[in-house]
Enzyme design. Structure first.
Site, short mmCIF file in Angstrom:
data_model
loop_
_atom_site.label_atom_id
_atom_site.label_comp_id
_atom_site.label_asym_id
_atom_site.label_seq_id
_atom_site.Cartn_x
_atom_site.Cartn_y
_atom_site.Cartn_z
NE ARG A 91 3.85 -4.57 10.93
CZ ARG A 91 3.47 -4.00 9.66
NH1 ARG A 91 3.99 -3.16 9.18
NH2 ARG A 91 2.17 -4.39 9.51
CG ASP A 143 0.48 4.86 4.22
OD1 ASP A 143 -0.44 4.11 4.14
OD2 ASP A 143 1.49 4.61 4.11
CD GLU A 144 -0.03 2.58 8.70
OE1 GLU A 144 -1.02 2.14 8.93
OE2 GLU A 144 1.18 2.26 8.54
CE LYS A 148 -2.20 -1.18 3.76
NZ LYS A 148 -1.85 -2.64 3.94
CB THR A 149 3.62 2.46 2.41
OG1 THR A 149 2.81 2.27 3.52
CG2 THR A 149 4.19 3.63 2.45
P1 ATP Z 1 1.51 -2.15 5.83
O1 ATP Z 1 0.10 -2.64 5.91
O2 ATP Z 1 2.29 -2.97 6.76
O3 ATP Z 1 1.61 -0.61 6.01
P2 ATP Z 1 2.01 -2.03 3.20
O4 ATP Z 1 0.58 -2.35 2.65
O5 ATP Z 1 2.21 -0.47 3.19
O6 ATP Z 1 2.02 -2.56 4.44
P3 ATP Z 1 4.66 -1.89 2.00
O7 ATP Z 1 5.02 -1.52 3.32
O8 ATP Z 1 4.23 -0.77 0.86
O9 ATP Z 1 3.01 -2.46 2.14
O10 ATP Z 1 5.20 -3.08 1.05
C1 ATP Z 1 5.74 -4.21 1.66
C2 ATP Z 1 6.88 -4.74 1.37
O11 ATP Z 1 6.69 -5.50 -0.15
C3 ATP Z 1 7.89 -3.72 1.02
O12 ATP Z 1 9.17 -4.23 1.11
C4 ATP Z 1 7.87 -3.36 -0.46
O13 ATP Z 1 8.99 -2.81 -1.28
C5 ATP Z 1 7.44 -4.93 -1.08
N1 ATP Z 1 6.66 -4.69 -2.44
C6 ATP Z 1 5.29 -3.99 -2.58
N2 ATP Z 1 4.93 -4.15 -3.68
C7 ATP Z 1 5.74 -5.05 -4.51
C8 ATP Z 1 5.99 -5.57 -5.70
N3 ATP Z 1 4.90 -5.32 -6.83
N4 ATP Z 1 7.01 -6.38 -6.16
C9 ATP Z 1 8.01 -6.61 -5.18
N5 ATP Z 1 8.07 -6.01 -3.73
C10 ATP Z 1 6.86 -5.41 -3.61
MG MG Z 2 2.37 0.62 4.81
#
Ligand code: ATP
Ligand code: MG
Length: 664
Positions: free
Chosen positions: A593, A208-209, A29-30
């Site tokens: 995490r 975000d969040e 997401k982030t």
């Molecule tokens: P959270 O819910 O904990 O906030 P999030 O949904 O925001 O998590 P991110 O932190 O953006 O997730 O991404 C999690 C990990 O996955 C990061 O290391 C990111 O670089 C990797 N990632 C995200 N999308 C891809 C993709 N399409 N291909 C490879 N790696 C990815």
């Molecule tokens: Mg995030």
């Protein structure tokens, strides 16, 4: 862009109108919104029209850096990527005069705030009143955020203190953390030209969040979004962990109520954790009722099993983890930064810190007592604030006789009374010959000398030809501030820690000054840096010790979650208050995490206030599906004989190390 999956790609390209990304942990997401912003700018959007709101300053700094890497550092500088609090400070610094405050308002916080409440408790309730300032503050804060006037608080003592507190900080032209958001919203709601000005400024808003925003923050967003409705929110209802602070998960679950017909995008692949970790996390969160079911598919099949270890006591728990971390690290291939230890309450960190120090493992604490709330740091900041704005009563009163310079408490009270009567600042009263002539020769001379001294430094700051850090350093040394602080220290360690604090602030100021930042900007940044879970501003290296709340949004290759006991997680209060679901989400946040390894532990005995109390394992442990869990005990790991064959094995070497340790 090429590394995005289909749904992420869709989100990055949906640039207009309301967009909501609702997806589980680690689905990117982030990362997706970060790319989306870069893409926006790439498509010609003016960077200064971009507002991205994150939950912590750290998250903001990271997002900014990544966008800078993708597009250009210059564009990243022009965007506003910040927390709700920083956003409101910017709005207030520009428009607060509409509300009758002066633009150079101060932000009262931490020790200054509790100090004031302490005085008011005595003033309103008498010195025998047994009531904690923290408790009073939290009641005042809840009332404020619920829109209840201080006069209408039911408890008459709290109400009286609340009224006095409100009037006092108002008279000092100061605002507290709650005010930042409340006044920001008020400005945008009541003054249409202010609202229009900010709506025109921001063409695209991202949050975000989003699951952890509260009703007030939602209103702020509504005011800032104009008829083009370019708002993008991202979140995960399963990670909503700030209900106790008024967060409304309905903001995300009923997003369409606020912005009709949003484009809703779901991300389902998890890129962060191994299948073992993700499966374990999913098996836990499904015990929450009434949640929105979300698919969460691992992209990293298999992986090391999740370890669940029963520990005899919290001391062994801490030592075990430190030893294991050291063993893994010393085998090579791992940085200290790869490790994180997550805990539920701050009290759990002491044992862990001791264990880290014993093995000389560098570590950083996140979410504990803020650097910016340390006494010496607040003092130095107060001096800096005075150089920027002598009208600020809060910092002036803080340091007027610190270090002691012959201006006693009764003189200070007289000065405050006089300033109230004359409706002027305390500084003006101190400079007022009419006031000074009422004083005895000693305090009078002391005040004149202090005014003279301070004025000298103010003049130097105002010429602007010197680095402000150097000026402050000279000031602090002229008043022998370090010696004064040292005299109050009980141990050489404490003295060293405090001097470091003083030097750190001055060094940070010098750096800010080099970058052309004014004292005001520096001070705002320091106030906001202390915003709760966010004090690793010193950017220390090492393993991370962090509360589960503060760990939101972060990821680490190797994660330990400690203290999985009934009463700690779920917290005893949550059992009483019926908020066990939120505790389950908190553990879910913790578990998700982890990228490669996850170790969970619980203790049979824990030291609490010096007593040993026996503990029962957390109810959540039974909810985990055991497919990917390897259950063991400290005794098992430590008690098995070490065969030659095993000697090469990593566990054994660790065991050997631990045994050696307990022999000595
Ligand atoms: P959270 O819910 O904990 O906030 P999030 O949904 O925001 O998590 P991110 O932190 O953006 O997730 O991404 C999690 C990990 O996955 C990061 O290391 C990111 O670089 C990797 N990632 C995200 N999308 C891809 C993709 N399409 N291909 C490879 N790696 C990815
Ligand atoms: Mg995030």
């Amino acid at each position: 862009m090429s590394s995005l999956n289909k749904a992420q790609f869709e989100a990055v390209n949906a640039l207009d109108g309301p967009v909501m990304i609702l997806a589980g942990a680690g689905t990117g997401k982030t990362r997706t919104v970060t790319c989306r912003i870069a893409h926006l700018i790439d498509q010609g959007c003016d960077p200064s029209g971009v507002l991205a709101v994150t939950f912590t300053n750290k998250a903001a700094a990271e997002m900014k850096e990544r966008i800078g890497d993708m597009i250009s550092q210059k564009a990243a500088k022009e965007m506003m990527v910040c927390t709700f609090h920083s956003l409101c400070v910017r709005i207030l610094r520009q428009n607060i005069e509409e509300l009758g405050y002066k633009k150079n308002f101060s932000i009262i916080m931490g020790g200054d705030q509790t100090g004031l409440i302490k005085q008011l408790i005595v003033r309103k309730g008498g010195s025998k009143e047994k009531i904690m300032p923290g408790e009073v503050l939290s009641k005042i804060s809840s009332a404020k955020n619920a829109g209840i006037a201080m006069e209408d608080i039911e408890d008459s003592l709290i109400s009286a203190i609340g009224v006095a507190y409100r009037d006092e900080i108002r008279a000092q032209n100061a605002v507290d953390f709650d005010d930042l958001l409340l006044l920001g919203e008020k400005l945008l709601t009541n003054f249409s030209h202010v609202r229009r000005q900010w709506q025109e400024r921001f063409s695209h808003i991202t949050v975000d969040e989003f699951q952890d925003t509260n009703a007030l923050q939602m209103r702020l967003i509504q005011r800032l979004v104009d008829e083009k409705r370019n708002i993008c929110v991202v979140g995960d209802d399963d990670q909503s962990i700030y209900g106790w602070r008024g967060a409304e998960v309905a903001n995300i679950l009923e997003f369409e109520r606020f912005f009709s017909n949003p484009r809703i995008i779901r991300l389902e692949e998890n890129y962060r954790s191994s299948e073992a970790i993700l499966h374990t996390a999913n098996s836990l969160i499904k015990h929450n009722i009434g949640r929105r079911e979300k698919a969460l598919i691992p992209t990293k099949a298999g992986g090391e099993p999740v370890k669940l270890i029963s520990m005899p006591g919290d001391e062994e728990e801490a030592q075990f983890i430190a030893q294991e971390m050291k063993a893994i690290h010393d085998r090579g291939g791992k940085k200290w930064e790869d490790f994180a230890i997550l805990f539920r309450t701050n009290g759990q960190s002491r044992k862990l810190e001791e264990a880290m120090r014993e093995l000389k493992i560098p570590y950083r604490m996140v979410g504990a007592q803020s650097f910016y709330d340390r006494r010496e740091v607040r003092d130095v900041l107060a001096y800096i604030e005075l150089l920027a704005n002598q009208e600020a009563d809060v910092p002036l009163l803080r340091i007027l006789n610190s270090p002691p310079r012959g201006i006693g408490q009764s003189t200070i009270v007289q000065a405050v009374d006089h300033s109230r009567e004359m409706q002027q600042s305390v500084w003006e009263s101190l400079n007022d010959e009419g006031f000074r002539s009422q004083l005895g020769a000693r305090p009078r001379n002391a005040i004149i000398a202090f005014n003279h001294q301070l004025q000298g430094y103010i003049d130097r700051i105002q010429t602007g030809s010197e680095n402000a850090g150097h000026v402050v350093k000279e000031f602090i040394s002229e008043i022998d501030y370090v010696d004064f602080i040292h005299r109050g220290c009980k141990t050489p360690d404490e003295a060293e820690k405090r001097s470091e604090g003083i030097h750190d602030v001055i060094a940070q100021l010098a750096k800010a000054s080099d970058k052309g930042k004014t004292l005001r900007v520096f001070l705002d940044e320091s106030s906001l840096a202390s915003d709760r879970d966010d004090d690793d501003i010193e950017k220390k290296q090492g393993a991370t010790l962090i509360t589960m709340h503060a760990s939101k949004g972060l990821e680490f290759p190797n994660v330990y979650i400690v203290g999985l006991e009934q009463g700690i997680l779920p917290h005893s209060r949550s059992v009483e208050e019926g908020t066990v679901d939120e505790e389950r989400r908190l553990l879910y946040v913790g578990v998700t995490r982890a990228q490669i390894t996850l170790t969970l532990s619980y203790c049979s005995i824990r030291t609490k206030w010096g007593d040993k109390v026996s503990c029962t394992p957390s109810q959540f442990l039974q909810e985990f599906d055991v497919t990917f869990i390897d259950e063991t005990s400290y005794e098992d790991i430590m008690g098995t004989e070490i065969s030659d064959e095993e000697a090469a094995d990593f566990f054994s070497s660790m065991r050997a190390m631990l045994l050696e340790d307990s022999d000595s």
